[in-house]
Design a protein around this motif. Structure first.
Motif, PDB file in Angstrom:
ATOM      1  N   VAL A   1       0.874  -1.181   0.000  1.00  0.00           N
ATOM      2  CA  VAL A   1       0.000   0.000   0.000  1.00  0.00           C
ATOM      3  C   VAL A   1       0.907   1.226   0.000  1.00  0.00           C
ATOM      4  O   VAL A   1       1.849   1.306   0.796  1.00  0.00           O
ATOM      5  N   LEU A   2       0.654   2.169  -0.910  1.00  0.00           N
ATOM      6  CA  LEU A   2       1.434   3.405  -0.933  1.00  0.00           C
ATOM      7  C   LEU A   2       0.491   4.582  -0.733  1.00  0.00           C
ATOM      8  O   LEU A   2      -0.572   4.639  -1.349  1.00  0.00           O
ATOM      9  N   LYS A   3       0.912   5.513   0.128  1.00  0.00           N
ATOM     10  CA  LYS A   3       0.085   6.683   0.420  1.00  0.00           C
ATOM     11  C   LYS A   3       0.896   7.953   0.250  1.00  0.00           C
ATOM     12  O   LYS A   3       2.079   7.996   0.605  1.00  0.00           O
ATOM     13  N   TYR A   4       0.240   8.981  -0.294  1.00  0.00           N
ATOM     14  CA  TYR A   4       0.762  10.344  -0.265  1.00  0.00           C
ATOM     15  C   TYR A   4      -0.084  11.079   0.772  1.00  0.00           C
ATOM     16  O   TYR A   4      -1.231  11.430   0.496  1.00  0.00           O
TER      17      TYR A   4
ATOM     18  N   ASN B   1      12.682   0.303  -6.300  1.00  0.00           N
ATOM     19  CA  ASN B   1      13.991   0.743  -5.791  1.00  0.00           C
ATOM     20  C   ASN B   1      13.860   1.984  -4.907  1.00  0.00           C
ATOM     21  O   ASN B   1      14.795   2.753  -4.755  1.00  0.00           O
ATOM     22  N   ARG B   2      12.677   2.141  -4.340  1.00  0.00           N
ATOM     23  CA  ARG B   2      12.398   3.177  -3.342  1.00  0.00           C
ATOM     24  C   ARG B   2      12.569   4.587  -3.896  1.00  0.00           C
ATOM     25  O   ARG B   2      12.798   5.535  -3.161  1.00  0.00           O
ATOM     26  N   MET B   3      12.415   4.727  -5.199  1.00  0.00           N
ATOM     27  CA  MET B   3      12.556   6.040  -5.836  1.00  0.00           C
ATOM     28  C   MET B   3      11.443   6.991  -5.398  1.00  0.00           C
ATOM     29  O   MET B   3      11.604   8.201  -5.378  1.00  0.00           O
ATOM     30  N   HIS B   4      10.284   6.423  -5.036  1.00  0.00           N
ATOM     31  CA  HIS B   4       9.132   7.248  -4.637  1.00  0.00           C
ATOM     32  C   HIS B   4       9.380   7.999  -3.340  1.00  0.00           C
ATOM     33  O   HIS B   4       8.670   8.947  -3.014  1.00  0.00           O
ATOM     34  N   LEU B   5      10.390   7.583  -2.544  1.00  0.00           N
ATOM     35  CA  LEU B   5      10.648   8.263  -1.269  1.00  0.00           C
ATOM     36  C   LEU B   5      11.001   9.729  -1.506  1.00  0.00           C
ATOM     37  O   LEU B   5      10.833  10.562  -0.626  1.00  0.00           O
ATOM     38  N   ASP B   6      11.477  10.014  -2.716  1.00  0.00           N
ATOM     39  CA  ASP B   6      11.760  11.408  -3.065  1.00  0.00           C
ATOM     40  C   ASP B   6      10.467  12.216  -3.179  1.00  0.00           C
ATOM     41  O   ASP B   6      10.478  13.432  -3.210  1.00  0.00           O
ATOM     42  N   ASP B   7       9.320  11.514  -3.269  1.00  0.00           N
ATOM     43  CA  ASP B   7       8.015  12.185  -3.405  1.00  0.00           C
ATOM     44  C   ASP B   7       7.263  12.244  -2.072  1.00  0.00           C
ATOM     45  O   ASP B   7       6.059  12.481  -2.048  1.00  0.00           O
ATOM     46  N   ASN B   8       7.957  11.979  -0.965  1.00  0.00           N
ATOM     47  CA  ASN B   8       7.341  12.010   0.376  1.00  0.00           C
ATOM     48  C   ASN B   8       6.164  11.039   0.498  1.00  0.00           C
ATOM     49  O   ASN B   8       5.121  11.370   1.065  1.00  0.00           O
ATOM     50  N   ALA B   9       6.329   9.856  -0.041  1.00  0.00           N
ATOM     51  CA  ALA B   9       5.297   8.830   0.074  1.00  0.00           C
ATOM     52  C   ALA B   9       5.648   7.870   1.212  1.00  0.00           C
ATOM     53  O   ALA B   9       6.799   7.775   1.630  1.00  0.00           O
TER      54      ALA B   9
END
Length: 250
Positions: free
Chosen positions: A11-14, A51-59
């Motif tokens: 599950v991914l949340k913004y 590869n956890r690239m979304h962490l740059d989007d504060n998710a």
């Protein structure tokens, strides 16, 4: 067969907005897996999770993603090493403002390779794997920014290959390219799957049908169906998949 990447109820949340809803899938080693679905369905979001690239989007992510059975969201995970092992090629080619040679040698140098002969070998091998060597071998000092769009994208693939990843993630790598360049990229990927696991996001269903072994169909942040590409395109299990593949929506 060996499953190199496993999603377990991801599950991914913004903030409070949920973008991925409990994704479960396993990606087979040394195969091409395509992620398809209409715009905004979560394909690229899921790809970035690998590869956890979304962490740059504060998710924030719940659930597990296992790479070689290790949880990539473990706080002790080495992000630099993870992104070396799981490389990413983006929709728009992003060569560094360096020579063709230095673009490809960049990663190995960061990784500690100093020997010129070894770097030469890595650069040549990576450019050959990316089907670019014959076009640039006599002009390796030329700026990567001076190449055509299709050449730039293959340069980015070569740069990714130079650090010897296990997995290559590609986010619509041919959407900005002409048909001839797209065809070259597809041929390259088909050859690379003997040595690398490839996950590709594509809007082009014909492309997914041509090059992938497995296909995942996503809709509104949910995984609707995951199957062999042959099975999905000939006789999908889910009516929504059938409707999408036959152009009834999307």
């Amino acid at each position: 067969m060996e499953k190199i990447l496993k999603c377990k109820n991801v599950v991914l949340k913004y903030g409070t907005k949920e973008a991925l809803h409990g994704i479960n899938m396993e990606i087979e080693q040394d195969k091409i897996t395509a992620l398809i679905g209409p715009s905004g369905c979560g394909k690229s979001t899921l790809l970035k999770c690998f590869n956890r690239m979304h962490l740059d989007d504060n998710a924030t992510v719940e659930g597990q993603i296992l790479f070689n059975d290790q949880d990539i969201y473990d706080p002790k995970e080495d992000m630099v090493e993870l992104r070396r092992q799981i490389g990413m090629v983006f929709q728009q080619p992003v060569p560094f403002p360096l020579s063709v040679y230095d673009n490809v040698a960049y990663g190995p140098r960061i990784g500690g390779v100093k020997d010129k002969e070894q770097l030469d070998q890595i650069v040549e091998e990576s450019l050959k794997q990316a089907a670019l060597w014959d076009e640039v071998k006599d002009d390796l000092k030329k700026s990567g920014l001076g190449l055509s769009g299709g050449q730039q994208q293959r340069l980015c693939i070569a740069r990714t290959l130079a650090v010897k990843p296990q997995v290559i993630l590609l986010d619509e790598p041919t959407s900005a390219l002409d048909p001839i360049s797209s065809g070259l990229i597809e041929e390259t990927l088909m050859k690379l799957k003997d040595e690398y696991t490839i996950v590709i996001v594509t809007h082009n269903m014909q492309q997914a049908a041509r090059i992938s072994d497995y296909t995942a169909f996503m809709l509104n942040g949910s995984l609707i169906e995951f199957n062999s590409t042959k099975q999905m395109f000939e006789k999908p299990d889910n009516q929504l998949t059938d409707d999408y593949l036959n152009g009834r929506f999307g």
